[in-house]
Design a protein around this motif. Structure first.
Motif, PDB file in Angstrom:
ATOM      1  N   GLN A 113       0.824  -1.224   0.000  1.00  0.00           N
ATOM      2  CA  GLN A 113       0.000   0.000   0.000  1.00  0.00           C
ATOM      3  C   GLN A 113       0.854   1.268   0.000  1.00  0.00           C
ATOM      4  OE1 GLN A 113      -2.257  -0.888   3.646  1.00  0.00           O
ATOM      5  NE2 GLN A 113      -2.013  -2.988   2.932  1.00  0.00           N
ATOM      6  N   ALA A 114       2.164   1.111  -0.192  1.00  0.00           N
ATOM      7  CA  ALA A 114       3.067   2.268  -0.084  1.00  0.00           C
ATOM      8  C   ALA A 114       3.249   2.966  -1.424  1.00  0.00           C
ATOM      9  CB  ALA A 114       4.418   1.806   0.446  1.00  0.00           C
ATOM     10  N   PRO A 115       3.579   4.264  -1.398  1.00  0.00           N
ATOM     11  CA  PRO A 115       3.922   4.971  -2.643  1.00  0.00           C
ATOM     12  C   PRO A 115       5.171   4.353  -3.274  1.00  0.00           C
ATOM     13  CG  PRO A 115       3.644   6.508  -0.808  1.00  0.00           C
ATOM     14  CD  PRO A 115       3.659   5.140  -0.225  1.00  0.00           C
ATOM     15  N   ARG A 116       5.272   4.435  -4.588  1.00  0.00           N
ATOM     16  CA  ARG A 116       6.429   3.873  -5.288  1.00  0.00           C
ATOM     17  C   ARG A 116       7.475   4.929  -5.604  1.00  0.00           C
ATOM     18  NH1 ARG A 116       5.187  -1.109  -9.106  1.00  0.00           N
ATOM     19  NH2 ARG A 116       4.004  -2.382  -7.647  1.00  0.00           N
ATOM     20  N   LYS A 117       7.191   6.173  -5.253  1.00  0.00           N
ATOM     21  CA  LYS A 117       8.130   7.269  -5.518  1.00  0.00           C
ATOM     22  C   LYS A 117       8.325   8.089  -4.245  1.00  0.00           C
ATOM     23  CE  LYS A 117       8.270   6.812 -10.161  1.00  0.00           C
ATOM     24  NZ  LYS A 117       9.480   6.473 -10.887  1.00  0.00           N
ATOM     25  N   ASN A 118       9.540   8.598  -4.077  1.00  0.00           N
ATOM     26  CA  ASN A 118       9.872   9.516  -2.966  1.00  0.00           C
ATOM     27  C   ASN A 118       9.430   8.964  -1.608  1.00  0.00           C
ATOM     28  OD1 ASN A 118      11.029  11.295  -4.735  1.00  0.00           O
ATOM     29  ND2 ASN A 118       9.219  12.587  -4.918  1.00  0.00           N
ATOM     30  N   PHE A 119       9.627   7.663  -1.409  1.00  0.00           N
ATOM     31  CA  PHE A 119       9.152   7.009  -0.187  1.00  0.00           C
ATOM     32  C   PHE A 119      10.326   6.542   0.652  1.00  0.00           C
ATOM     33  CE2 PHE A 119       7.771   2.977   1.917  1.00  0.00           C
ATOM     34  CZ  PHE A 119       6.797   3.507   2.751  1.00  0.00           C
ATOM     35  N   ILE A 120      10.375   7.014   1.889  1.00  0.00           N
ATOM     36  CA  ILE A 120      11.332   6.491   2.861  1.00  0.00           C
ATOM     37  C   ILE A 120      10.619   6.447   4.202  1.00  0.00           C
ATOM     38  CG2 ILE A 120      12.374   8.791   3.152  1.00  0.00           C
ATOM     39  CD1 ILE A 120      15.003   7.324   3.960  1.00  0.00           C
ATOM     40  N   THR A 121      10.711   5.302   4.855  1.00  0.00           N
ATOM     41  CA  THR A 121      10.018   5.161   6.143  1.00  0.00           C
ATOM     42  C   THR A 121      10.817   4.257   7.065  1.00  0.00           C
ATOM     43  OG1 THR A 121       7.848   4.816   7.178  1.00  0.00           O
ATOM     44  CG2 THR A 121       8.571   3.138   5.599  1.00  0.00           C
ATOM     45  N   GLY A 122      10.426   4.265   8.295  1.00  0.00           N
ATOM     46  CA  GLY A 122      11.073   3.467   9.337  1.00  0.00           C
ATOM     47  C   GLY A 122      10.675   4.079  10.654  1.00  0.00           C
ATOM     48  N   LEU A 123      11.584   4.061  11.615  1.00  0.00           N
ATOM     49  CA  LEU A 123      11.351   4.754  12.874  1.00  0.00           C
ATOM     50  C   LEU A 123      11.889   6.170  12.690  1.00  0.00           C
ATOM     51  CD1 LEU A 123      10.247   4.331  15.713  1.00  0.00           C
ATOM     52  CD2 LEU A 123      12.516   3.610  16.432  1.00  0.00           C
ATOM     53  N   VAL A 124      10.972   7.109  12.454  1.00  0.00           N
ATOM     54  CA  VAL A 124      11.377   8.465  12.073  1.00  0.00           C
ATOM     55  C   VAL A 124      11.582   9.329  13.317  1.00  0.00           C
ATOM     56  CG1 VAL A 124      10.716  10.537  10.781  1.00  0.00           C
ATOM     57  CG2 VAL A 124      10.170   8.256   9.864  1.00  0.00           C
ATOM     58  N   ALA A 125      12.774   9.889  13.430  1.00  0.00           N
ATOM     59  CA  ALA A 125      13.096  10.811  14.533  1.00  0.00           C
ATOM     60  C   ALA A 125      12.742  12.228  14.086  1.00  0.00           C
ATOM     61  CB  ALA A 125      14.572  10.718  14.886  1.00  0.00           C
ATOM     62  N   ILE A 126      11.912  12.910  14.883  1.00  0.00           N
ATOM     63  CA  ILE A 126      11.499  14.279  14.561  1.00  0.00           C
ATOM     64  C   ILE A 126      11.920  15.189  15.712  1.00  0.00           C
ATOM     65  CG2 ILE A 126       9.519  15.791  14.136  1.00  0.00           C
ATOM     66  CD1 ILE A 126       8.117  13.322  12.907  1.00  0.00           C
ATOM     67  N   GLY A 127      12.625  16.263  15.376  1.00  0.00           N
ATOM     68  CA  GLY A 127      13.057  17.218  16.403  1.00  0.00           C
ATOM     69  C   GLY A 127      14.149  16.685  17.311  1.00  0.00           C
ATOM     70  N   ALA A 128      14.980  15.761  16.781  1.00  0.00           N
ATOM     71  CA  ALA A 128      16.064  15.193  17.600  1.00  0.00           C
ATOM     72  C   ALA A 128      17.144  16.241  17.843  1.00  0.00           C
ATOM     73  CB  ALA A 128      16.665  13.979  16.904  1.00  0.00           C
ATOM     74  N   ALA A 129      17.593  16.342  19.093  1.00  0.00           N
ATOM     75  CA  ALA A 129      18.602  17.341  19.473  1.00  0.00           C
ATOM     76  C   ALA A 129      19.998  16.857  19.097  1.00  0.00           C
ATOM     77  CB  ALA A 129      18.523  17.617  20.964  1.00  0.00           C
ATOM     78  N   VAL A 130      20.831  17.789  18.673  1.00  0.00           N
ATOM     79  CA  VAL A 130      22.225  17.485  18.343  1.00  0.00           C
ATOM     80  C   VAL A 130      23.021  17.372  19.643  1.00  0.00           C
ATOM     81  CG1 VAL A 130      24.272  18.295  17.102  1.00  0.00           C
ATOM     82  CG2 VAL A 130      21.984  18.769  16.185  1.00  0.00           C
ATOM     83  N   SER A 131      23.801  16.302  19.787  1.00  0.00           N
ATOM     84  CA  SER A 131      24.608  16.133  21.004  1.00  0.00           C
ATOM     85  C   SER A 131      25.857  17.008  20.942  1.00  0.00           C
ATOM     86  CB  SER A 131      25.022  14.672  21.176  1.00  0.00           C
ATOM     87  OG  SER A 131      25.916  14.562  22.273  1.00  0.00           O
ATOM     88  N   ARG A 132      26.037  17.823  21.978  1.00  0.00           N
ATOM     89  CA  ARG A 132      27.239  18.659  22.091  1.00  0.00           C
ATOM     90  C   ARG A 132      28.207  18.099  23.140  1.00  0.00           C
ATOM     91  NH1 ARG A 132      26.436  20.982  17.304  1.00  0.00           N
ATOM     92  NH2 ARG A 132      24.676  22.428  17.278  1.00  0.00           N
ATOM     93  N   ASP A 133      27.915  16.911  23.626  1.00  0.00           N
ATOM     94  CA  ASP A 133      28.761  16.279  24.637  1.00  0.00           C
ATOM     95  C   ASP A 133      29.908  15.536  23.955  1.00  0.00           C
ATOM     96  OD1 ASP A 133      29.950  14.780  26.589  1.00  0.00           O
ATOM     97  OD2 ASP A 133      28.157  13.617  27.119  1.00  0.00           O
ATOM     98  N   PRO A 134      31.156  16.005  24.129  1.00  0.00           N
ATOM     99  CA  PRO A 134      32.300  15.390  23.430  1.00  0.00           C
ATOM    100  C   PRO A 134      32.493  13.905  23.733  1.00  0.00           C
ATOM    101  CG  PRO A 134      32.930  17.493  24.383  1.00  0.00           C
ATOM    102  CD  PRO A 134      31.574  17.169  24.924  1.00  0.00           C
TER     103      PRO A 134
END
Length: 248
Positions: A113-134
């Motif tokens: 049932q998925a689109p055949r174009k421009n489709f990428i899916t999985g566990l999508v991270a939204i608004g993930a913070a960038v780690s600044r901890d070295p």
């Protein structure tokens, strides 16, 4: 411990479980493992083992880069180039870590049932913070990535793409500053291309945290991490036993 032996064990676990499924709902499924070059220590012996394994199974693709965590972005782009070159007659591809449990039936069901174009899916991270901890495995300094949050990206443990995307991602990668966190990098390429990710409405399909085994639940999910390769094998065997998956 010899890391090659560990990964060989993981590949064998895949081959004897979900990787053994070659035809699902009349759809042809092919499995390949992409490897880079082994490290300097014991390289010749490891390479010999890889060649023997390839002779035995004919499912290994090896490219000319050092196989390491910091080179996962290179590995991912090699996958994209390989898909663009050799999979022109296929519709979808899934990149998945070898220590994951995959329910191929659920995957195919979703893709029907998925689109055949421009489709990428999985566990999508939204608004993930960038780690600044070295000290963090995912540290990125501000001079490498100035923004505080990443654009949406699909976690690298397992994501699915339509096969019009590899060529687009290869082109997008030319315009995006490379970062070694490979799933973030693909997200940046998608952001550059202005192609949105598909976030599954059913959040139980792709799982970062290990799902305790339950026959009914495992019959519906697509992918999950497991505590061990033995669990991966046992869960798959149990799920494949005859009889209903869910009690009425």
């Amino acid at each position: 411990m010899d890391t090659f032996c560990v990964t060989r064990e993981a590949r064998d676990a895949v081959r004897t479980t979900w990787g053994s499924e070659k035809m699902v709902m009349d759809k042809v499924v092919s499995l390949f493992f992409l490897l880079g070059q082994p490290g300097h220590e014991g390289r010749e012996e490891m390479q010999q083992k890889i060649l023997q394994e390839s002779e035995e199974h004919h499912d290994i693709i090896q490219s000319d880069f050092l196989d390491s965590y910091k080179n996962l972005t290179i590995k991912t782009m090699v996958i994209m180039e390989w898909l663009a070159t050799y999979c022109q007659n296929a519709t979808y591809a899934m990149k998945i870590d070898s220590d994951m449990f995959l329910n191929v039936n659920s995957l195919i069901n979703m893709l029907l049932q998925a689109p055949r174009k421009n489709f990428i899916t999985g566990l999508v991270a939204i608004g993930a913070a960038v780690s600044r901890d070295p000290s963090s495995k995912w540290y990125l300094p501000k001079d490498v990535f100035p923004a505080d949050f990443y654009p949406p990206y699909a976690l690298g443990l397992g994501y699915v793409i339509s096969l019009d995307l590899p060529n687009k991602l290869i082109e997008g990668a030319k315009h995006v500053k490379a970062v070694y966190i490979e799933d973030v990098f693909l997200g940046l390429c998608m952001w550059y291309l202005r192609i949105p990710l598909t976030n599954q409405t059913d959040q139980s399909l792709f799982n970062y945290f290990t799902v305790p085994y339950n026959r009914c639940r495992y019959s519906k999910l697509i992918a999950t991490t497991t505590h061990s390769l033995q669990d991966q094998v046992n869960f798959w065997k149990e799920l494949k036993k005859p009889g209903p998956h869910c009690q009425p």
